[in-house]
Design a protein around this motif. Sequence first.
Motif, PDB file in Angstrom:
ATOM      1  N   VAL A 113     -38.362 -19.737  10.100  1.00 33.90           N
ATOM      2  CA  VAL A 113     -38.443 -18.883  11.300  1.00 33.90           C
ATOM      3  C   VAL A 113     -37.766 -17.533  11.022  1.00 33.90           C
ATOM      4  CG1 VAL A 113     -37.661 -18.618  13.696  1.00 33.90           C
ATOM      5  CG2 VAL A 113     -38.587 -20.819  12.934  1.00 33.90           C
ATOM      6  N   ALA A 154     -45.087 -18.459   7.819  1.00 34.84           N
ATOM      7  CA  ALA A 154     -45.794 -18.720   9.079  1.00 34.84           C
ATOM      8  C   ALA A 154     -46.394 -20.129   9.067  1.00 34.84           C
ATOM      9  CB  ALA A 154     -46.886 -17.683   9.306  1.00 34.84           C
ATOM     10  N   ASP A 210     -50.046 -13.746  17.351  1.00 37.21           N
ATOM     11  CA  ASP A 210     -49.548 -15.119  17.513  1.00 37.21           C
ATOM     12  C   ASP A 210     -49.563 -15.872  16.174  1.00 37.21           C
ATOM     13  OD1 ASP A 210     -52.033 -16.661  17.131  1.00 37.21           O
ATOM     14  OD2 ASP A 210     -52.648 -15.799  19.027  1.00 37.21           O
ATOM     15  N   LEU A 211     -48.841 -16.983  16.167  1.00 36.47           N
ATOM     16  CA  LEU A 211     -48.589 -17.708  14.924  1.00 36.47           C
ATOM     17  C   LEU A 211     -49.878 -18.204  14.272  1.00 36.47           C
ATOM     18  CD1 LEU A 211     -46.292 -18.723  13.105  1.00 36.47           C
ATOM     19  CD2 LEU A 211     -46.118 -20.741  14.599  1.00 36.47           C
ATOM     20  N   GLU A 212     -50.797 -18.754  15.092  1.00 35.45           N
ATOM     21  CA  GLU A 212     -52.046 -19.290  14.535  1.00 35.45           C
ATOM     22  C   GLU A 212     -52.840 -18.182  13.828  1.00 35.45           C
ATOM     23  OE1 GLU A 212     -50.831 -20.044  17.481  1.00 35.45           O
ATOM     24  OE2 GLU A 212     -50.676 -22.229  17.452  1.00 35.45           O
ATOM     25  N   PHE A 248     -40.245 -14.960  16.686  1.00 35.23           N
ATOM     26  CA  PHE A 248     -40.441 -16.407  16.743  1.00 35.23           C
ATOM     27  C   PHE A 248     -39.101 -17.113  16.863  1.00 35.23           C
ATOM     28  CE2 PHE A 248     -44.235 -14.702  14.743  1.00 35.23           C
ATOM     29  CZ  PHE A 248     -45.192 -15.282  15.542  1.00 35.23           C
ATOM     30  N   LEU A 280     -39.808 -15.421   8.552  1.00 39.20           N
ATOM     31  CA  LEU A 280     -41.002 -14.839   9.177  1.00 39.20           C
ATOM     32  C   LEU A 280     -40.604 -13.637  10.030  1.00 39.20           C
ATOM     33  CD1 LEU A 280     -44.054 -15.032   9.626  1.00 39.20           C
ATOM     34  CD2 LEU A 280     -43.581 -16.577  11.557  1.00 39.20           C
ATOM     35  N   LEU A 295     -45.510 -23.148  11.736  1.00 32.14           N
ATOM     36  CA  LEU A 295     -46.526 -23.851  12.525  1.00 32.14           C
ATOM     37  C   LEU A 295     -46.578 -25.332  12.151  1.00 32.14           C
ATOM     38  CD1 LEU A 295     -48.840 -23.828  14.566  1.00 32.14           C
ATOM     39  CD2 LEU A 295     -50.377 -23.155  12.705  1.00 32.14           C
TER      40      LEU A 295
END
Length: 191
Positions: A36, A68, A52-54, A3, A39, A72
Amino acid sequence: MKFELPALPYAADALAPIIGKQTIEFHWGKHLKTYVDNLNNLIPGTKFENVDLETIVKESDGAIFNNAGQVLNHTLYFLSLSPNGGGEPKGKLAEAINEKWGSFENFQKEFVAAGVTLFGSGWAWLAKDTNGKLEITKEPNAGNPLTKGLTPLFTFDVWEHAYYLDYQNRRADHLADLWKIVDWNVVEERY
Ligand code: MN
């Protein structure tokens, strides 16, 4: 997945005096950068390594969720602001706000109340459900309405690091001023 710190679409001093240059330098450049980096350090060797982040936000807990979620949340927050923002939403989003709260002014009151009454650190959110119905939620710490099955549309960060350099303890005043820099074009696209 590695990320990255999201680039800001405005200069560090562009949102002053509502969000001053020093706040951007700390909040985006240090707080968000740390989330970031954390993570990226936490996910290697876990099931979240190539996700992915979601999805990470929806399925993780503990330190991975906290970092995370904060990546986001801050990405949605910073990218919803603009020195040319303010005014009112248009189109379908405006209709949905009027349907739920009667007027944009009533919606603003409820939204600020959510942010002011959130005890401690967290986020006030506008989110939509799968039918496009809107909801205001308040989430402590790194919370995001994704974990309730909702889609986040925009947010006010009510952690003290978001406003303390510019407004000190005056959270309500800061939230009232934030409306002047909300980029409704971006929020309408998410809706
Ligand atoms: Mn923050």
